[in-house]
Design an enzyme around this catalytic site. Structure first.
Site, mmCIF file in Angstrom:
data_model
loop_
_atom_site.group_PDB
_atom_site.id
_atom_site.type_symbol
_atom_site.label_atom_id
_atom_site.label_comp_id
_atom_site.label_asym_id
_atom_site.label_seq_id
_atom_site.Cartn_x
_atom_site.Cartn_y
_atom_site.Cartn_z
ATOM 1 N N TYR A 161 -10.340 1.064 11.118
ATOM 2 C CA TYR A 161 -11.585 1.462 10.434
ATOM 3 C C TYR A 161 -12.034 0.457 9.385
ATOM 4 O O TYR A 161 -13.047 0.664 8.723
ATOM 5 C CB TYR A 161 -11.463 2.862 9.805
ATOM 6 C CG TYR A 161 -10.210 3.114 8.979
ATOM 7 C CD1 TYR A 161 -10.030 2.522 7.744
ATOM 8 C CD2 TYR A 161 -9.213 3.964 9.451
ATOM 9 C CE1 TYR A 161 -8.895 2.752 6.997
ATOM 10 C CE2 TYR A 161 -8.068 4.216 8.717
ATOM 11 C CZ TYR A 161 -7.904 3.598 7.492
ATOM 12 O OH TYR A 161 -6.773 3.833 6.767
ATOM 13 N N LYS A 162 -11.255 -0.635 9.204
ATOM 14 C CA LYS A 162 -11.661 -1.638 8.207
ATOM 15 C C LYS A 162 -12.471 -2.727 8.915
ATOM 16 O O LYS A 162 -13.619 -2.525 9.262
ATOM 17 C CB LYS A 162 -10.427 -2.198 7.507
ATOM 18 C CG LYS A 162 -9.611 -1.155 6.733
ATOM 19 C CD LYS A 162 -8.424 -1.800 6.061
ATOM 20 C CE LYS A 162 -7.428 -0.811 5.503
ATOM 21 N NZ LYS A 162 -7.913 -0.059 4.357
ATOM 22 N N ARG A 175 -12.253 -5.178 -6.417
ATOM 23 C CA ARG A 175 -11.883 -5.793 -5.139
ATOM 24 C C ARG A 175 -13.124 -5.907 -4.266
ATOM 25 O O ARG A 175 -13.921 -4.967 -4.175
ATOM 26 C CB ARG A 175 -10.846 -4.864 -4.502
ATOM 27 C CG ARG A 175 -10.109 -5.416 -3.337
ATOM 28 C CD ARG A 175 -9.076 -4.407 -2.859
ATOM 29 N NE ARG A 175 -9.696 -3.283 -2.191
ATOM 30 C CZ ARG A 175 -9.158 -2.604 -1.172
ATOM 31 N NH1 ARG A 175 -7.966 -2.936 -0.722
ATOM 32 N NH2 ARG A 175 -9.778 -1.601 -0.619
ATOM 33 N N PHE A 223 0.878 -1.175 0.000
ATOM 34 C CA PHE A 223 0.000 0.000 0.000
ATOM 35 C C PHE A 223 0.915 1.225 0.000
ATOM 36 O O PHE A 223 1.855 1.300 0.798
ATOM 37 C CB PHE A 223 -0.905 -0.007 1.236
ATOM 38 C CG PHE A 223 -1.938 1.071 1.192
ATOM 39 C CD1 PHE A 223 -3.099 0.911 0.464
ATOM 40 C CD2 PHE A 223 -1.725 2.282 1.834
ATOM 41 C CE1 PHE A 223 -4.048 1.918 0.387
ATOM 42 C CE2 PHE A 223 -2.668 3.296 1.756
ATOM 43 C CZ PHE A 223 -3.833 3.115 1.038
ATOM 44 N N ASP A 236 2.475 -4.828 8.829
ATOM 45 C CA ASP A 236 1.304 -3.983 8.598
ATOM 46 C C ASP A 236 0.079 -4.904 8.640
ATOM 47 O O ASP A 236 -0.070 -5.796 7.793
ATOM 48 C CB ASP A 236 1.415 -3.270 7.240
ATOM 49 C CG ASP A 236 0.252 -2.303 7.001
ATOM 50 O OD1 ASP A 236 -0.871 -2.576 7.490
ATOM 51 O OD2 ASP A 236 0.453 -1.301 6.301
HETATM 52 C C1 LIG Z 1 -2.012 -1.692 4.042
HETATM 53 C C2 LIG Z 1 -2.423 -0.309 4.405
HETATM 54 N N1 LIG Z 1 -1.583 0.471 5.122
HETATM 55 C C3 LIG Z 1 -1.947 1.742 5.467
HETATM 56 C C4 LIG Z 1 -3.185 2.243 5.099
HETATM 57 C C5 LIG Z 1 -3.659 3.643 5.414
HETATM 58 O O1 LIG Z 1 -3.020 4.339 6.356
HETATM 59 P P1 LIG Z 1 -3.745 5.598 7.044
HETATM 60 O O2 LIG Z 1 -4.761 5.052 7.992
HETATM 61 O O3 LIG Z 1 -2.646 6.334 7.686
HETATM 62 O O4 LIG Z 1 -4.426 6.391 5.990
HETATM 63 C C6 LIG Z 1 -4.071 1.454 4.379
HETATM 64 C C7 LIG Z 1 -5.398 2.013 3.978
HETATM 65 O O5 LIG Z 1 -6.172 1.480 3.270
HETATM 66 C C8 LIG Z 1 -3.684 0.163 4.006
HETATM 67 O O6 LIG Z 1 -4.504 -0.602 3.288
#
Ligand SMILES: Cc1ncc(COP(=O)(O)O)c(C=O)c1O
Length: 415
Positions: A225-226, A374, A128, A200
């Protein structure tokens, strides 16, 4: 089993689903099949109750006293422990704070500081993007730091790991393909050369069981938030293994991470334990929303979540290939359920238009350039019949060519 499944069989799967009752804890609009909980989870009345209480009683009535009386000050660590149960972290190692991007910055910097004679960060070329942007940002503050990328500097991440590597930043589940990594094996490989590893968990937390402590992971970060349904912009988290707490220093040395924040001393002294990853005042209302969302998980066993997730995604792949196979869709990512997260992606040359047409018909997934459609399957609120109906709509859109309507080609900001 392939292609023989019918609606009655799908309804029987719903009837036998041990997580079925969880759906009632969420608000799902009529006419919507929500397959985007891997981007933004659904709302829950429990979340609104917490928000309401925090705003109208604690803030409005208790005012500043609520920092103590309502436990606001301790919430980052309390919520961290609550979340830790879902990611295999014993208490005192997880803290809820800031955003994933900011937490990547803190943790990468901290890890580099723990390996002062090494200069390489390893990451994935198809990560990401924010992970890579933040790694670049960290590298720019430490002259001589080099970024090695899987898919750019070598085909696999394993080939990039040697004695020059300070830290590896890696996704447990790839955001686009859903490909799952073997956490224990990669962590072990990193440790064999003395490197640290940051996982991550954005597409893992709340989607599948993970055992950070058992895998001997060093650090992890992720969002809430997911699949955890904390709400838009909900605070993120950091996990740091206890064995590192004494030696780790993160660069955003704000007063909340200070050993004595209310002594208002000159000079920074890092607090003990996981609190040292905090920076400044945290978003209390968002934290309280997250508390409402995390409370839902108290009775849930991640093994049944995983079982349902694999069954939902297997069913989706099976039905799409049986009913839509003639229309140019190609599975992107693992066919083996044990090798993927809780999402499925298909490639289609006109994926953007197809997804816009689906969303207009109430089937909400998302699109990732250049051609990925997706679909995320949140086991707490997605049922097997949802999968069936979503595929029926997809089949209709592809068979009739409905996606070819000109308006679907006009670009909007699709998440
Ligand atoms: C793998 C991954 N890392 C980081 C993030 C986003 O980071 P942030 O919450 O700082 O916007 C996402 C968002 O979809 C993600 O899918």
């Amino acid at each position: 089993m392939r292609a023989t499944i019918d609606l009655a069989a799908v309804e029987a799967m719903d009837a036998a689903d041990p997580l079925r009752a969880m759906r009632d804890r969420f608000i799902l609009p009529d006419g919507v099949i929500y397959l985007d909980g891997n981007s933004l989870g659904a709302a829950a009345p429990a979340v609104f109750n917490e928000l309401q209480k925090a705003a109208t009683q604690e803030w409005a009535q208790d005012l500043i006293r609520a920092w103590n009386t309502a436990g606001w000050f301790d919430m980052p660590v309390a919520l961290g422990d609550q979340l830790g149960r879902l990611i295999g972290a014993a208490s005192g190692q997880t803290v809820v704070c800031d955003t994933t991007s900011i937490n990547i910055y803190k943790v990468l910097h901290a890890a580099l500081g723990m390996r002062p004679n090494r200069s390489v960060i390893v990451a994935e070329g198809d990560s990401f993007p924010t992970d890579l942007y933040m790694a670049e940002g960290v590298a720019s503050t430490r002259p001589g730091t080099v970024l090695r990328l899987e898919g750019v500097d070598a085909p696999t991440i394993e080939e990039l790991i040697d004695e020059r590597v300070a830290v590896i930043l890696v996704n447990h589940v790839n955001y686009k393909t859903g490909q799952l990594r073997d956490m224990a094996a990669l962590t072990c490989k990193a440790h064999q050369v003395g490197a640290l590893i940051v996982w991550d968990l954005c597409h893992t937390a709340g989607a599948l069981p993970v055992e950070l402590d058992a895998a001997n992971a060093d650090f992890a970060i992720g969002c809430t938030y997911k699949y955890l349904n904390g709400g838009p912009g909900a605070p993120a988290f950091i996990y740091a293994a206890k064995r590192h707490h004494e030696y780790v220093h993160q660069p955003l040395s704000g007063w909340w991470g200070h050993a004595r924040p209310f002594a208002f001393e000159q000079g920074y002294t890092a607090g003990s334990g996981i609190r040292r990853f905090l920076c400044g005042t945290q978003p209390v209302l968002s934290m309280r929303a997250l508390k409402g969302a995390l409370d839902i998980w108290d009775d849930i066993d991640m093994v049944s979540v995983r079982k349902k997730s694999i069954a939902l995604t297997d069913l989706f792949i099976q039905l799409v290939e049986a009913k839509c196979g003639a229309y140019g869709l190609e599975l992107e990512g693992p066919r083996d359920g044990n090798a993927r997260g809780s999402q499925v992606s298909f490639l289609h040359p006109h994926g953007y238009q197809v997804m816009r047409a689906l969303i207009e018909r109430g089937v909400i997934g998302d699109f990732r350039a250049p051609s990925t459609i997706r679909f995320g399957f949140t086991p707490l609120y997605v049922g097997y019949k949802d999968v069936w109906q979503a595929v029926e709509v997809l089949e209709d859109i592809l068979r009739t060519g409905a996606w070819q309507e000109a308006r679907f080609a006009v670009k909007t900001a699709v998440t």
